[in-house]
Design a protein around this motif. Structure first.
Motif, mmCIF file in Angstrom:
data_model
loop_
_atom_site.group_PDB
_atom_site.id
_atom_site.type_symbol
_atom_site.label_atom_id
_atom_site.label_comp_id
_atom_site.label_asym_id
_atom_site.label_seq_id
_atom_site.Cartn_x
_atom_site.Cartn_y
_atom_site.Cartn_z
ATOM 1 N N VAL A 96 -14.419 -0.459 3.745
ATOM 2 C CA VAL A 96 -13.384 -0.608 2.724
ATOM 3 C C VAL A 96 -13.978 -0.380 1.334
ATOM 4 O O VAL A 96 -13.408 0.366 0.526
ATOM 5 N N VAL A 97 -15.112 -0.990 1.048
ATOM 6 C CA VAL A 97 -15.752 -0.766 -0.254
ATOM 7 C C VAL A 97 -16.194 0.691 -0.371
ATOM 8 O O VAL A 97 -16.080 1.290 -1.439
ATOM 9 N N GLN A 98 -16.646 1.275 0.734
ATOM 10 C CA GLN A 98 -17.016 2.693 0.692
ATOM 11 C C GLN A 98 -15.809 3.549 0.302
ATOM 12 O O GLN A 98 -15.924 4.438 -0.549
ATOM 13 N N ALA A 99 -14.656 3.281 0.917
ATOM 14 C CA ALA A 99 -13.445 4.051 0.602
ATOM 15 C C ALA A 99 -13.051 3.882 -0.859
ATOM 16 O O ALA A 99 -12.666 4.856 -1.522
ATOM 17 N N ARG A 100 -13.169 2.667 -1.365
ATOM 18 C CA ARG A 100 -12.847 2.432 -2.778
ATOM 19 C C ARG A 100 -13.806 3.193 -3.680
ATOM 20 O O ARG A 100 -13.388 3.812 -4.667
ATOM 21 N N ALA A 129 -10.426 7.102 4.157
ATOM 22 C CA ALA A 129 -9.161 6.399 3.933
ATOM 23 C C ALA A 129 -8.171 6.683 5.068
ATOM 24 O O ALA A 129 -7.411 5.792 5.468
ATOM 25 N N SER A 130 -8.186 7.898 5.585
ATOM 26 C CA SER A 130 -7.319 8.230 6.722
ATOM 27 C C SER A 130 -7.717 7.419 7.950
ATOM 28 O O SER A 130 -6.855 6.859 8.647
ATOM 29 N N GLU A 131 -9.014 7.347 8.206
ATOM 30 C CA GLU A 131 -9.507 6.567 9.347
ATOM 31 C C GLU A 131 -9.134 5.093 9.212
ATOM 32 O O GLU A 131 -8.794 4.439 10.202
ATOM 33 N N LEU A 132 -9.193 4.569 7.996
ATOM 34 C CA LEU A 132 -8.897 3.158 7.747
ATOM 35 C C LEU A 132 -7.408 2.886 7.522
ATOM 36 O O LEU A 132 -7.018 1.732 7.337
ATOM 37 N N ARG A 133 -6.615 3.948 7.476
ATOM 38 C CA ARG A 133 -5.174 3.853 7.214
ATOM 39 C C ARG A 133 -4.884 3.188 5.871
ATOM 40 O O ARG A 133 -3.975 2.361 5.745
ATOM 41 N N GLU A 136 -2.788 4.228 0.134
ATOM 42 C CA GLU A 136 -2.906 4.440 -1.305
ATOM 43 C C GLU A 136 -4.109 5.317 -1.645
ATOM 44 O O GLU A 136 -4.048 6.137 -2.572
ATOM 45 N N TYR A 137 -5.180 5.207 -0.872
ATOM 46 C CA TYR A 137 -6.368 6.017 -1.140
ATOM 47 C C TYR A 137 -6.231 7.428 -0.576
ATOM 48 O O TYR A 137 -6.803 8.367 -1.124
ATOM 49 N N VAL A 138 -5.461 7.582 0.498
ATOM 50 C CA VAL A 138 -5.132 8.930 0.974
ATOM 51 C C VAL A 138 -4.323 9.639 -0.115
ATOM 52 O O VAL A 138 -4.602 10.796 -0.462
ATOM 53 N N ALA A 139 -3.340 8.929 -0.675
ATOM 54 C CA ALA A 139 -2.509 9.508 -1.742
ATOM 55 C C ALA A 139 -3.355 9.866 -2.961
ATOM 56 O O ALA A 139 -3.172 10.928 -3.567
ATOM 57 N N MET A 140 -4.290 9.000 -3.317
ATOM 58 C CA MET A 140 -5.139 9.285 -4.482
ATOM 59 C C MET A 140 -6.043 10.485 -4.231
ATOM 60 O O MET A 140 -6.291 11.284 -5.143
ATOM 61 N N ALA A 141 -6.536 10.631 -3.004
ATOM 62 C CA ALA A 141 -7.353 11.808 -2.675
ATOM 63 C C ALA A 141 -6.510 13.074 -2.814
ATOM 64 O O ALA A 141 -6.977 14.080 -3.373
ATOM 65 N N LYS A 142 -5.283 13.020 -2.323
ATOM 66 C CA LYS A 142 -4.390 14.187 -2.450
ATOM 67 C C LYS A 142 -4.129 14.500 -3.930
ATOM 68 O O LYS A 142 -4.094 15.667 -4.322
ATOM 69 N N ALA A 143 -3.954 13.476 -4.747
ATOM 70 C CA ALA A 143 -3.760 13.691 -6.180
ATOM 71 C C ALA A 143 -4.993 14.337 -6.802
ATOM 72 O O ALA A 143 -4.878 15.230 -7.654
ATOM 73 N N SER A 144 -6.170 13.924 -6.358
ATOM 74 C CA SER A 144 -7.399 14.558 -6.861
ATOM 75 C C SER A 144 -7.475 16.013 -6.430
ATOM 76 O O SER A 144 -7.895 16.876 -7.211
ATOM 77 N N PHE A 145 -7.054 16.296 -5.194
ATOM 78 C CA PHE A 145 -7.023 17.697 -4.744
ATOM 79 C C PHE A 145 -6.038 18.511 -5.571
ATOM 80 O O PHE A 145 -6.282 19.697 -5.845
ATOM 81 N N ALA A 146 -4.925 17.910 -5.975
ATOM 82 C CA ALA A 146 -3.965 18.618 -6.841
ATOM 83 C C ALA A 146 -4.626 18.968 -8.161
ATOM 84 O O ALA A 146 -4.455 20.083 -8.681
ATOM 85 N N TRP A 147 -5.401 18.037 -8.711
ATOM 86 C CA TRP A 147 -6.093 18.302 -9.971
ATOM 87 C C TRP A 147 -7.130 19.414 -9.800
ATOM 88 O O TRP A 147 -7.261 20.293 -10.665
ATOM 89 N N ARG A 163 2.959 16.909 -4.183
ATOM 90 C CA ARG A 163 4.107 16.440 -3.401
ATOM 91 C C ARG A 163 3.662 15.495 -2.279
ATOM 92 O O ARG A 163 4.283 14.464 -2.034
ATOM 93 N N GLU A 164 2.572 15.875 -1.590
ATOM 94 C CA GLU A 164 2.066 15.030 -0.506
ATOM 95 C C GLU A 164 1.606 13.672 -1.046
ATOM 96 O O GLU A 164 1.871 12.634 -0.428
ATOM 97 N N ALA A 165 0.935 13.681 -2.191
ATOM 98 C CA ALA A 165 0.477 12.417 -2.790
ATOM 99 C C ALA A 165 1.666 11.527 -3.136
ATOM 100 O O ALA A 165 1.682 10.334 -2.806
ATOM 101 N N LEU A 166 2.674 12.102 -3.787
ATOM 102 C CA LEU A 166 3.847 11.312 -4.172
ATOM 103 C C LEU A 166 4.632 10.816 -2.962
ATOM 104 O O LEU A 166 5.116 9.675 -2.947
ATOM 105 N N LYS A 167 4.738 11.645 -1.938
ATOM 106 C CA LYS A 167 5.443 11.235 -0.725
ATOM 107 C C LYS A 167 4.750 10.017 -0.104
ATOM 108 O O LYS A 167 5.408 9.034 0.260
ATOM 109 N N LEU A 168 3.441 10.089 0.009
ATOM 110 C CA LEU A 168 2.682 8.956 0.560
ATOM 111 C C LEU A 168 2.840 7.727 -0.320
ATOM 112 O O LEU A 168 3.038 6.612 0.175
ATOM 113 N N TRP A 169 2.750 7.940 -1.605
ATOM 114 C CA TRP A 169 2.836 6.817 -2.546
ATOM 115 C C TRP A 169 4.179 6.097 -2.415
ATOM 116 O O TRP A 169 4.243 4.880 -2.377
#
Length: 176
Positions: A96-100, A129-133, A136-147, A163-169
């Motif tokens: 969890v700390v690793q994902a953060r 984050a996907s493995e840990l379900r 919010e961190y999956v969404a943040m990763a997608k937002a970083s990929f958008a950037w 869109r994927e980040a917002l959908k998850l969020w």
């Protein structure tokens, strides 16, 4: 004070960390010098923690210090502190700390305008984050990929990732 006289280094560190985080949340994540000072005190007072059983709390202290640095705009310090926290969390197996750490390392590098580093940490964050379900961190990763895509002028990918980040969020039970 009692905390300085009786508490172990890791206890002193956690005490100051909680003070710093309480200031950060009280001020709605507009980090203050007070929050930053408490975070720095948390790290410095916990340096004497050498017992292996202290390492999980130490990784949390290191991460949270980096997190507070991030919101103060001390981006290089934030990334450095989170790298230290990531190594400690890996040592003790705290996923969890690793994902953060991975998620906010991507944010720090994004704010530093480092495309390759952002992509690197977002990729690692997305996998863990996907493995840990941790949606919010999956969404943040997608937002970083958008950037990253925006920085590379790949605008169709920007739209897709955003869109994927917002959908998850918006699917989260308690989006904050």
């Amino acid at each position: 004070t009692l905390i300085e006289e009786k508490a172990k280094p890791i206890q002193r560190g956690m005490f100051f960390l909680m003070l710093g985080l309480s200031r950060l949340t009280r001020d709605r994540y507009v980090a203050s010098e007070e929050a930053l000072n408490f975070a720095q005190m948390a790290v410095s007072t916990s340096k004497g923690a050498t017992d292996a059983s202290d390492l999980p709390q130490l990784s949390h202290i290191q991460f949270a210090s980096g997190f507070i640095h991030l919101w103060c705009g001390n981006l290089v310090d934030a990334a450095e502190q989170m790298e230290v926290a990531l190594k400690t969390a890996e040592k003790v197996g705290d996923a969890v700390v690793q994902a953060r750490c991975l998620t906010y390392l991507a944010v720090a590098h994004r704010r530093l305008r480092r495309i390759d580093e952002t992509r690197h940490y977002a990729s690692l964050a997305l996998k863990l984050a996907s493995e840990l379900r941790m949606v919010e961190y999956v969404a943040m990763a997608k937002a970083s990929f958008a950037w990253v895509a925006w920085g590379e002028a790949n605008f169709s990918e920007v739209a897709k990732q955003a869109r994927e980040a917002l959908k998850l969020w918006h699917q989260m039970a308690d989006p904050y």
